[in-house]
Design a protein around this motif. Structure first.
Motif, PDB file in Angstrom:
ATOM      1  N   ASN A  28      47.117  26.384 -25.881  1.00  0.00           N
ATOM      2  CA  ASN A  28      47.828  25.498 -24.768  1.00  0.00           C
ATOM      3  C   ASN A  28      49.555  25.558 -25.433  1.00  0.00           C
ATOM      4  OD1 ASN A  28      45.974  24.385 -23.658  1.00  0.00           O
ATOM      5  ND2 ASN A  28      45.325  23.169 -25.697  1.00  0.00           N
ATOM      6  N   LEU A  29      50.940  25.246 -24.321  1.00  0.00           N
ATOM      7  CA  LEU A  29      52.183  25.558 -24.696  1.00  0.00           C
ATOM      8  C   LEU A  29      52.400  23.636 -24.581  1.00  0.00           C
ATOM      9  CD1 LEU A  29      53.526  27.940 -21.572  1.00  0.00           C
ATOM     10  CD2 LEU A  29      52.350  28.007 -24.339  1.00  0.00           C
ATOM     11  N   GLN A  30      53.145  23.507 -25.549  1.00  0.00           N
ATOM     12  CA  GLN A  30      53.876  22.469 -25.739  1.00  0.00           C
ATOM     13  C   GLN A  30      54.839  22.853 -25.655  1.00  0.00           C
ATOM     14  OE1 GLN A  30      51.589  20.907 -29.279  1.00  0.00           O
ATOM     15  NE2 GLN A  30      50.094  20.109 -28.087  1.00  0.00           N
ATOM     16  N   LEU A  31      55.626  21.409 -25.309  1.00  0.00           N
ATOM     17  CA  LEU A  31      57.616  21.330 -25.305  1.00  0.00           C
ATOM     18  C   LEU A  31      57.506  21.136 -26.651  1.00  0.00           C
ATOM     19  CD1 LEU A  31      59.999  21.390 -23.369  1.00  0.00           C
ATOM     20  CD2 LEU A  31      59.536  18.950 -22.848  1.00  0.00           C
ATOM     21  N   ALA A  32      58.731  21.872 -27.366  1.00  0.00           N
ATOM     22  CA  ALA A  32      59.095  21.751 -28.805  1.00  0.00           C
ATOM     23  C   ALA A  32      60.453  21.555 -28.409  1.00  0.00           C
ATOM     24  CB  ALA A  32      58.873  23.000 -28.679  1.00  0.00           C
ATOM     25  N   GLY A  33      61.437  21.735 -27.522  1.00  0.00           N
ATOM     26  CA  GLY A  33      62.753  22.019 -27.129  1.00  0.00           C
ATOM     27  C   GLY A  33      63.390  22.141 -25.620  1.00  0.00           C
ATOM     28  N   ILE A  34      64.671  21.100 -25.331  1.00  0.00           N
ATOM     29  CA  ILE A  34      65.308  21.011 -24.293  1.00  0.00           C
ATOM     30  C   ILE A  34      66.280  21.796 -24.205  1.00  0.00           C
ATOM     31  CG2 ILE A  34      65.704  20.033 -22.284  1.00  0.00           C
ATOM     32  CD1 ILE A  34      63.425  18.377 -22.554  1.00  0.00           C
ATOM     33  N   SER A  35      67.222  22.137 -23.615  1.00  0.00           N
ATOM     34  CA  SER A  35      69.131  22.605 -23.706  1.00  0.00           C
ATOM     35  C   SER A  35      69.052  22.685 -22.544  1.00  0.00           C
ATOM     36  CB  SER A  35      69.012  24.783 -24.277  1.00  0.00           C
ATOM     37  OG  SER A  35      70.186  24.567 -23.890  1.00  0.00           O
ATOM     38  N   ILE A  36      70.506  22.340 -22.432  1.00  0.00           N
ATOM     39  CA  ILE A  36      70.589  21.683 -21.435  1.00  0.00           C
ATOM     40  C   ILE A  36      72.684  21.921 -21.370  1.00  0.00           C
ATOM     41  CG2 ILE A  36      71.144  19.730 -19.394  1.00  0.00           C
ATOM     42  CD1 ILE A  36      69.063  18.489 -19.885  1.00  0.00           C
ATOM     43  N   GLY A  37      72.363  22.314 -19.682  1.00  0.00           N
ATOM     44  CA  GLY A  37      74.148  22.812 -20.306  1.00  0.00           C
ATOM     45  C   GLY A  37      75.294  22.273 -18.941  1.00  0.00           C
ATOM     46  N   LEU A  38      76.219  21.516 -19.092  1.00  0.00           N
ATOM     47  CA  LEU A  38      76.583  21.120 -18.593  1.00  0.00           C
ATOM     48  C   LEU A  38      78.153  22.309 -17.886  1.00  0.00           C
ATOM     49  CD1 LEU A  38      76.795  17.041 -19.599  1.00  0.00           C
ATOM     50  CD2 LEU A  38      75.537  18.425 -18.159  1.00  0.00           C
ATOM     51  N   ALA A  39      77.999  22.527 -16.836  1.00  0.00           N
ATOM     52  CA  ALA A  39      79.386  23.361 -16.757  1.00  0.00           C
ATOM     53  C   ALA A  39      80.937  21.895 -15.530  1.00  0.00           C
ATOM     54  CB  ALA A  39      78.815  23.945 -15.393  1.00  0.00           C
ATOM     55  N   LEU A  40      81.839  21.995 -16.527  1.00  0.00           N
ATOM     56  CA  LEU A  40      82.293  21.125 -16.656  1.00  0.00           C
ATOM     57  C   LEU A  40      83.897  21.933 -15.994  1.00  0.00           C
ATOM     58  CD1 LEU A  40      82.970  19.708 -19.242  1.00  0.00           C
ATOM     59  CD2 LEU A  40      81.181  18.957 -17.626  1.00  0.00           C
ATOM     60  N   ASN A  41      84.144  20.734 -14.712  1.00  0.00           N
ATOM     61  CA  ASN A  41      85.560  22.183 -13.692  1.00  0.00           C
ATOM     62  C   ASN A  41      87.009  21.799 -14.197  1.00  0.00           C
ATOM     63  OD1 ASN A  41      83.915  22.415 -10.951  1.00  0.00           O
ATOM     64  ND2 ASN A  41      84.162  20.347 -10.660  1.00  0.00           N
ATOM     65  N   THR A  42      87.416  22.400 -14.370  1.00  0.00           N
ATOM     66  CA  THR A  42      89.149  22.412 -14.825  1.00  0.00           C
ATOM     67  C   THR A  42      89.790  22.567 -13.595  1.00  0.00           C
ATOM     68  OG1 THR A  42      89.027  25.153 -15.263  1.00  0.00           O
ATOM     69  CG2 THR A  42      88.599  23.505 -17.100  1.00  0.00           C
ATOM     70  N   VAL A  43      89.118  22.827 -12.069  1.00  0.00           N
ATOM     71  CA  VAL A  43      90.121  22.385 -10.597  1.00  0.00           C
ATOM     72  C   VAL A  43      88.819  22.422  -9.707  1.00  0.00           C
ATOM     73  CG1 VAL A  43      91.209  23.740  -9.044  1.00  0.00           C
ATOM     74  CG2 VAL A  43      91.626  24.449 -11.144  1.00  0.00           C
ATOM     75  N   ASP A  44      89.337  21.230  -9.601  1.00  0.00           N
ATOM     76  CA  ASP A  44      88.212  20.766  -8.248  1.00  0.00           C
ATOM     77  C   ASP A  44      88.691  20.621  -6.786  1.00  0.00           C
ATOM     78  OD1 ASP A  44      86.145  18.937  -6.751  1.00  0.00           O
ATOM     79  OD2 ASP A  44      87.217  17.255  -6.858  1.00  0.00           O
ATOM     80  N   TYR A  45      87.111  21.416  -6.097  1.00  0.00           N
ATOM     81  CA  TYR A  45      88.204  22.560  -4.881  1.00  0.00           C
ATOM     82  C   TYR A  45      87.450  21.093  -3.816  1.00  0.00           C
ATOM     83  CZ  TYR A  45      89.855  26.226  -7.065  1.00  0.00           C
ATOM     84  OH  TYR A  45      90.423  27.970  -7.522  1.00  0.00           O
ATOM     85  N   TYR A  46      88.218  20.209  -2.726  1.00  0.00           N
ATOM     86  CA  TYR A  46      87.969  20.295  -1.275  1.00  0.00           C
ATOM     87  C   TYR A  46      88.361  20.065  -0.143  1.00  0.00           C
ATOM     88  CZ  TYR A  46      91.808  17.278  -3.428  1.00  0.00           C
ATOM     89  OH  TYR A  46      93.621  16.326  -3.050  1.00  0.00           O
ATOM     90  N   GLN A  47      87.806  19.500   0.638  1.00  0.00           N
ATOM     91  CA  GLN A  47      88.708  19.575   1.665  1.00  0.00           C
ATOM     92  C   GLN A  47      88.913  18.206   2.074  1.00  0.00           C
ATOM     93  OE1 GLN A  47      87.698  22.440   3.746  1.00  0.00           O
ATOM     94  NE2 GLN A  47      86.959  23.557   2.171  1.00  0.00           N
ATOM     95  N   ALA A  48      90.256  19.102   3.089  1.00  0.00           N
ATOM     96  CA  ALA A  48      91.227  17.652   3.253  1.00  0.00           C
ATOM     97  C   ALA A  48      90.782  17.892   4.248  1.00  0.00           C
ATOM     98  CB  ALA A  48      92.613  17.898   2.939  1.00  0.00           C
ATOM     99  N   GLU A  49      90.190  16.814   5.340  1.00  0.00           N
ATOM    100  CA  GLU A  49      90.105  16.519   7.107  1.00  0.00           C
ATOM    101  C   GLU A  49      91.379  16.487   7.653  1.00  0.00           C
ATOM    102  OE1 GLU A  49      87.543  13.995   7.817  1.00  0.00           O
ATOM    103  OE2 GLU A  49      85.688  14.468   6.555  1.00  0.00           O
ATOM    104  N   GLN A  50      92.458  16.293   7.160  1.00  0.00           N
ATOM    105  CA  GLN A  50      93.541  15.770   7.772  1.00  0.00           C
ATOM    106  C   GLN A  50      94.374  17.363   8.028  1.00  0.00           C
ATOM    107  OE1 GLN A  50      92.902  14.635   4.948  1.00  0.00           O
ATOM    108  NE2 GLN A  50      94.212  13.725   3.713  1.00  0.00           N
ATOM    109  N   PHE A  51      94.581  18.528   6.866  1.00  0.00           N
ATOM    110  CA  PHE A  51      94.880  18.740   7.290  1.00  0.00           C
ATOM    111  C   PHE A  51      94.148  20.356   7.491  1.00  0.00           C
ATOM    112  CE2 PHE A  51      96.561  16.735   3.435  1.00  0.00           C
ATOM    113  CZ  PHE A  51      98.241  16.501   3.834  1.00  0.00           C
TER     114      PHE A  51
END
Length: 239
Positions: free
Chosen positions: A25-48
């Motif tokens: 049987n497989l038993q969950l022993a641990g969880i590893s989570i990576g959070l990738a953080l933005n140093t630049v946020d790219y977004y759409q500007a509708e007016q432009f």
């Protein structure tokens, strides 16, 4: 939008689950989570009708990343079966789209014994640079320059050589070199690879991990690799 706009701090989440096997049987022993953080946020500007960018300082991204890690932990602990599972969370600083070097991990922390927050974060000192665009004043940058000059002298049809250097605690840990060239026949590529192996052994530092990829416009033609514990390069020429 503009200065009042709240940027997107989180780029993505990656999870790895670790299991132990007991009586088939497989038993969950641990969880590893990576959070990738933005140093630049790219977004759409509708007016432009175009894509704009909002820079995020490393300090702000790290602070927000730690806040999000605690919020995520509090939700995970509410899931049945995950109340006491060891959880490690790493914070990864995503590079800008035009940054060839790529991102790095900046911090990691553990949640043990069912805690809903990380009290003890460990800073990670990593950085990546691209040779020869950066680092020319360092000993390893000079070694790469000598390797580059030797290879370009022997093979004049090379389109370019770049190296991505990965530093940990200000020490060069690994170097990934990409060589762009025209298409060569298999016999020529075998000779080329042997010369690359000699040049790498002569000019590149031996106390690090090295990977060399030779590419033509069509495909990858050759691959060389040396681990820090090895003295010789492994090489492979693709048919």
């Amino acid at each position: 939008e503009g200065e009042d706009r709240v940027p997107r701090y989180l780029n993505s989440i990656l999870e790895f689950d670790f299991f132990t096997e007991s009586e088939e049987n497989l038993q969950l022993a641990g969880i590893s989570i990576g959070l990738a953080l933005n140093t630049v946020d790219y977004y759409q500007a509708e007016q432009f009708g175009s894509t704009l960018m909002q820079e995020i300082s490393s300090e702000e991204a790290l602070s927000k990343g730690k806040e999000m890690a605690d919020q995520l932990l509090s939700q995970i602990r509410k899931v049945e079966g995950l109340e006491d599972i060891p959880i490690m969370i790493g914070l990864y600083e995503q590079s800008a789209q035009d940054d060839l070097a790529g991102g790095v991990y900046v911090a990691q922390g553990n949640s043990l014994n069912g805690s809903e927050s990380i009290d003890d974060w460990t800073s990670i000192n990593e950085r990546r640079i691209i040779f020869p665009l950066e680092g020319s004043d360092s000993a390893e940058g000079n070694a790469f320059a000598n390797f580059q000059s030797e290879v370009e002298r022997f093979f004049p049809n090379i389109s370019g050589i770049t190296g991505r250097a990965h530093y940990i605690d200000d020490q060069l840990d690994s170097l990934s070199i990409n060589i762009m060239t025209q298409f060569y026949g298999e016999g020529e590529m075998v000779a080329y690879t042997q010369y690359l192996k000699q040049s790498a052994t002569t000019y590149l530092p031996g106390d690090m991990n090295v990977e060399i990829i030779v590419e033509s416009p069509e495909d990858i033609q050759a691959f060389l690799k040396k681990d820090i514990t090895e003295s010789d390069y492994f090489s492979y020429v693709f048919d």
